[in-house]
Design a protein around this motif. Structure first.
Motif, PDB file in Angstrom:
ATOM      1  N   GLN A  15      -6.702  13.761   5.581  1.00 41.26           N
ATOM      2  CA  GLN A  15      -6.266  13.898   4.196  1.00 41.26           C
ATOM      3  C   GLN A  15      -5.625  15.265   3.962  1.00 41.26           C
ATOM      4  O   GLN A  15      -6.123  16.285   4.440  1.00 41.26           O
ATOM      5  CB  GLN A  15      -7.461  13.698   3.253  1.00 41.26           C
ATOM      6  N   THR A  16      -4.533  15.264   3.236  1.00 41.75           N
ATOM      7  CA  THR A  16      -3.858  16.521   2.917  1.00 41.75           C
ATOM      8  C   THR A  16      -4.713  17.376   2.000  1.00 41.75           C
ATOM      9  O   THR A  16      -4.826  18.589   2.173  1.00 41.75           O
ATOM     10  CB  THR A  16      -2.497  16.235   2.237  1.00 41.75           C
ATOM     11  N   GLU A  32       0.864  -1.194   0.000  1.00 38.98           N
ATOM     12  CA  GLU A  32       0.000   0.000   0.000  1.00 38.98           C
ATOM     13  C   GLU A  32       0.890   1.231   0.000  1.00 38.98           C
ATOM     14  O   GLU A  32       1.070   1.917   1.006  1.00 38.98           O
ATOM     15  CB  GLU A  32      -0.941  -0.024   1.209  1.00 38.98           C
ATOM     16  N   GLU A  33       1.463   1.516  -1.155  1.00 38.68           N
ATOM     17  CA  GLU A  33       2.529   2.507  -1.254  1.00 38.68           C
ATOM     18  C   GLU A  33       2.094   3.912  -0.844  1.00 38.68           C
ATOM     19  O   GLU A  33       2.880   4.666  -0.260  1.00 38.68           O
ATOM     20  CB  GLU A  33       3.082   2.519  -2.679  1.00 38.68           C
ATOM     21  N   ARG A  34       0.847   4.290  -1.139  1.00 36.50           N
ATOM     22  CA  ARG A  34       0.405   5.643  -0.805  1.00 36.50           C
ATOM     23  C   ARG A  34       0.367   5.853   0.706  1.00 36.50           C
ATOM     24  O   ARG A  34       0.751   6.912   1.203  1.00 36.50           O
ATOM     25  CB  ARG A  34      -0.971   5.920  -1.421  1.00 36.50           C
ATOM     26  N   ALA A  67       1.790  18.534  -2.878  1.00 38.12           N
ATOM     27  CA  ALA A  67       3.056  19.264  -2.764  1.00 38.12           C
ATOM     28  C   ALA A  67       2.793  20.745  -2.509  1.00 38.12           C
ATOM     29  O   ALA A  67       3.461  21.380  -1.675  1.00 38.12           O
ATOM     30  CB  ALA A  67       3.877  19.082  -4.039  1.00 38.12           C
ATOM     31  N   ILE A  68       1.815  21.316  -3.201  1.00 38.98           N
ATOM     32  CA  ILE A  68       1.474  22.730  -3.000  1.00 38.98           C
ATOM     33  C   ILE A  68       0.895  22.939  -1.602  1.00 38.98           C
ATOM     34  O   ILE A  68       1.231  23.910  -0.913  1.00 38.98           O
ATOM     35  CB  ILE A  68       0.470  23.195  -4.075  1.00 38.98           C
ATOM     36  N   GLN A 128      -2.061  14.385 -10.474  1.00 34.98           N
ATOM     37  CA  GLN A 128      -2.671  15.647 -10.040  1.00 34.98           C
ATOM     38  C   GLN A 128      -2.694  15.749  -8.530  1.00 34.98           C
ATOM     39  O   GLN A 128      -2.444  16.831  -7.968  1.00 34.98           O
ATOM     40  CB  GLN A 128      -4.087  15.755 -10.617  1.00 34.98           C
ATOM     41  N   PHE A 129      -2.970  14.624  -7.848  1.00 36.10           N
ATOM     42  CA  PHE A 129      -2.939  14.633  -6.388  1.00 36.10           C
ATOM     43  C   PHE A 129      -1.539  14.964  -5.887  1.00 36.10           C
ATOM     44  O   PHE A 129      -1.374  15.698  -4.909  1.00 36.10           O
ATOM     45  CB  PHE A 129      -3.381  13.282  -5.823  1.00 36.10           C
ATOM     46  N   GLU A 130      -0.519  14.425  -6.534  1.00 41.16           N
ATOM     47  CA  GLU A 130       0.853  14.710  -6.112  1.00 41.16           C
ATOM     48  C   GLU A 130       1.171  16.193  -6.212  1.00 41.16           C
ATOM     49  O   GLU A 130       1.802  16.768  -5.318  1.00 41.16           O
ATOM     50  CB  GLU A 130       1.833  13.892  -6.964  1.00 41.16           C
TER      51      GLU A 130
END
Length: 413
Positions: free
Chosen positions: A277-278, A200-202, A317-318, A311-313
């Motif tokens: 959640q970010t 589950e890498e995320r 990051a922002i 897009q989530f990445e």
């Protein structure tokens, strides 16, 4: 005294000592993990714990050769299974009525019962008298309160039962470790246990897990999730138990769910996956927490359906880059909105293409400003900097756009 009388007395003393030696207790509770069971504690230690506890009970005679030969193996079993299986012994010489009541007619000793959680019937053990074989049979009945947690379910897991500490094991093993099953049974209703696979890498990336196994505890906070702590000790039951126990006790003393006087327990609060959640999804259910009553500006990424991983990445990051502005007095919260569902938001924010970004001010004077440019980290960060710096031009809104009524999201980043 005649010599014959003295001889008889000596023989009697020797016989008494011999009988005493034969009747010596096989198990010392001060020197082993074997629970000494009797008519006074059998129900409390065995029967009343059958909802979550698997027990092994040996009915024995102290003077029986087979019982004595097996004692060392049984002591080893109790040590190995501590916290996982309850291991007890009943001396049938001292407790004949209890032996008859619980074991029935005993043909030979030791007589061993495996007592699984209800409703599984009690099993008579008839295999090899070794700690290994007995343990292998008993652990098949050990229940587990450990949930399988994935990238899609982790946020719901962490925000279900919001006042309860959560424990996550990150592991590269497929099976749930016995020690985690044992801990989950002991702390049932006080801590919520989950297991995350290394695939589950995320989730692994989100919580910066560098090695396996890793154990983390997530503590409740005033607005949902509080501190996140990582265990650094030995992967042994006693050590992990000692580390977790203070957090479980804190929950019992200061948390839990309110039970009205003379009534039923209050309904468990709905899970709020967006709290962890970010970049959560903006919906009617999440809106107050992530935007409308969050005290700041709402940076809304608008997407036709769920954004892609890339897009989530970019968005995460922002969001992470701009966390510092919250501490500097310019709160800005990041989220995404599904334009195929929340059509009134699309209309009010004048969204013509996706992906897009708008910043909404939910204060008394409701206003928004929209990003125009390429959907790249550099240009998006430039737009956010412009908003924070006070250089962005805002347009007025008459009111907050209406949300569609729907079930709260169970997934997200």
């Amino acid at each position: 005294m005649s010599s014959s009388s003295g001889l008889c007395l000596g023989v009697c003393v020797v016989l008494c000592l011999f009988v005493s030696a034969l009747s010596k207790d096989l198990y010392d509770p001060l020197k082993s993990e074997v629970k000494i069971l009797n008519s006074g504690n059998y129900d409390a230690l065995i029967k009343r714990n059958r909802d979550v506890v698997t027990s092994i009970v040996q009915f024995h005679l102290p003077g029986d050769r087979a019982c004595k030969n097996f004692a060392a193996e049984y002591i080893k079993l109790a040590a190995d299974m501590k916290g996982i299986v309850r291991v007890g012994a009943v001396d049938c010489e001292k407790e004949p009525a209890l032996c008859e009541k619980e074991a029935g007619v005993i043909d030979s000793y030791p007589h061993i019962l495996i007592i699984p959680p209800n409703p599984i019937p009690i099993q008579k053990y008839e295999n090899q008298l070794t700690a290994k074989d007995l343990a292998a049979t008993a652990v098949r009945f050990v229940p587990s309160q450990v949930a399988k947690v994935t990238s899609d379910s982790v946020d719901t897991f962490l925000t279900t039962k919001q006042n309860m500490p959560k424990v996550l094991l990150f592991t590269n093993k497929k099976q749930t470790p016995l020690l985690l099953k044992g801990l989950s049974n002991f702390f049932k209703d006080r801590m919520h246990f989950g297991q995350v696979a290394d695939t589950e890498e995320r989730v692994v990336k989100k919580y910066k897990v560098k090695k396996f196994p890793t154990i983390m505890v997530f503590l409740p906070g005033p607005d949902g999730m509080g501190k996140q702590l990582t265990y650094n000790g030995d992967m042994k039951y006693d050590a992990i138990f000692e580390w977790l126990n203070p957090y479980a006790e804190t929950f019992v003393q200061g948390g839990g769910f309110h039970v009205p006087t003379g009534g039923q327990p209050a309904a468990e609060p709905q899970a709020k996956p967006w709290l962890t959640q970010t970049v959560p999804e903006l919906t009617k259910a999440s809106s107050n927490d992530v935007c409308l009553k969050s005290g700041g500006l709402c940076a809304i990424f608008l997407s036709a359906g769920k954004p892609s991983d890339s897009q989530f990445e970019i968005m995460e990051a922002i969001a992470n880059r701009n966390k510092q502005h919250i501490q500097r007095g310019t709160p800005i919260h990041f989220m995404w909105l599904d334009t195929t569902v929340e059509t009134q938001w699309v209309s009010e924010l004048k969204v013509s293409t996706t992906p897009a970004l708008a910043v909404f001010n939910p204060g008394k004077r409701k206003r928004f400003t929209s990003f125009s440019g390429q959907f790249t980290s550099e240009q998006l960060n430039g737009f956010i900097d412009k908003v924070i710096g006070g250089d962005a031009k805002f347009s007025a809104l008459s009111d907050t756009p209406k949300f569609v009524d729907r079930a709260p999201p169970a997934t997200g980043k």
